[in-house]
Design an enzyme around this catalytic site. Sequence first.
Site: not given
Length: 472
Positions: A274, A344, A351, A354, A360
């Site tokens: 990463k 998130c 949620c 969102c 989702c």
Amino acid sequence: MFYSSRLSIRTVQYCSRIRMSSPYFSSRSKTSSSSADPRSSSPTAGGGGGGGIRRLKSRMVKEVKEGVKKEEEKNMVKEEKEEYGVSNNSSQGSLLLHSSTEMKEEQRDGPTSLKSQRTQRRGHIKVEYEEEGPGIKKNKWEPPDWRRQLSFIREMRSGRDAPVDYMGADKCYDSQASPEVVRYQVLVSLMLSSQTKDQVTSAAMTRLRKHGLSIESILRTDDDRLGKLIYPVGFWKTKVKYIKKATEMIQQEFGGDIPNTVEGLVRLPGVGPKMAHLAMAIAWNQVSGIGVDTHVHRISNRLGWTRSKTKNPEETRKALEDWLPRDLWQEINLLLVGFGQQVCLPVGPLCSTCLNQHSCPSAHLTSPKKRPKPGSSHLPENPKIKPENSSRQIKEEPVNVPLGSSRSQRRGFKDDMEAPVQRKELKEELIEEEEGNSKRKTRGRAVKEVKEEEKVEPVSSCPRLRRRAHNR
């Protein structure tokens, strides 16, 4: 008759199949039709007919020989075709041999050459069909409706006000330093950001820049001093060792500049895939892969952007790179990290706020059970407060009470808003409770004293001890 007797059986059989189109046979047929007896012909005609028969026989022999050759060649061609069909996947040398033989046949006669060309063309097509080259496209898996979900995430991140937007690794270096120093500072900030919030990483980088953040200055700094500068980042003692070792490798093996490849960056202590991909994107401005941290790993699995559930960020990176277009690799890290910091969340994702809650697959499955903290931008407009379970039954009026206040604050807030009569009743009830508690305590003490007084020593069987107890 003598000449024809010497012909082989094969030639006789072939002659029977030949169409006799010579003038001799046509004249013979005419004479036979004119006169019934063939022996009535003149001797002059018989002499002339004898010469014609010899020429015809010689011509027939030549035709028979040529026909036999053609049949043999046809048989050879059939055998070669059968061999070519059996060994269709043979080497290129065998294909060249067949093509050479077919070219020779093409010069001899026309029909066989056409057949050879057709067989060669069919074989070539079959070889191309069996080969699997890079030009063959395969249907890649893509998550359903991922473009719409990405557009919603861009809309929610349009403000660019997440911590990663102003305290990320691309904001922690000194823009006035030399390019080599800037790249080294980007690498150090990425090493410090592991298991650490952006706020803590930014503060540590500020202290390091004031101290002097370059390869020479870090090599001159001892471990204790470096640990105090980067504290309280996560695993700061281990990161001190990694930074010193990585700096020594950069100085000795890479000429004072960080490596410009992912393989070289991963060789440094404390640098993973990463960090390597992010360093290539920020320091070298090259897209080598997707930088997947804990936020990208979590959100990708929640949205269903991986074919199956992945266990670690490295598996998520490979799964995303399989289907995500390459032009989105650099953008996706910054989008998902900020989205994970604001909406998130790891524990208790929001949620209900969102835009992807209807598409989702993980929406409302891990929603917070507790109410948001006071001052949060995601508070509901009209919160419904359940009455607390208590022994006192007090009439409650609809009052907007702060959600984050303590029990004593809420009680005082209600006292200020209630009528004086209700406050008197509340005080009287509290006084009665205190008096009841005091009475219970006094009763308990009296019972204990009585029990102590009622205690009697057991009667002994010894008369002397009995006399002593009686005298007492």
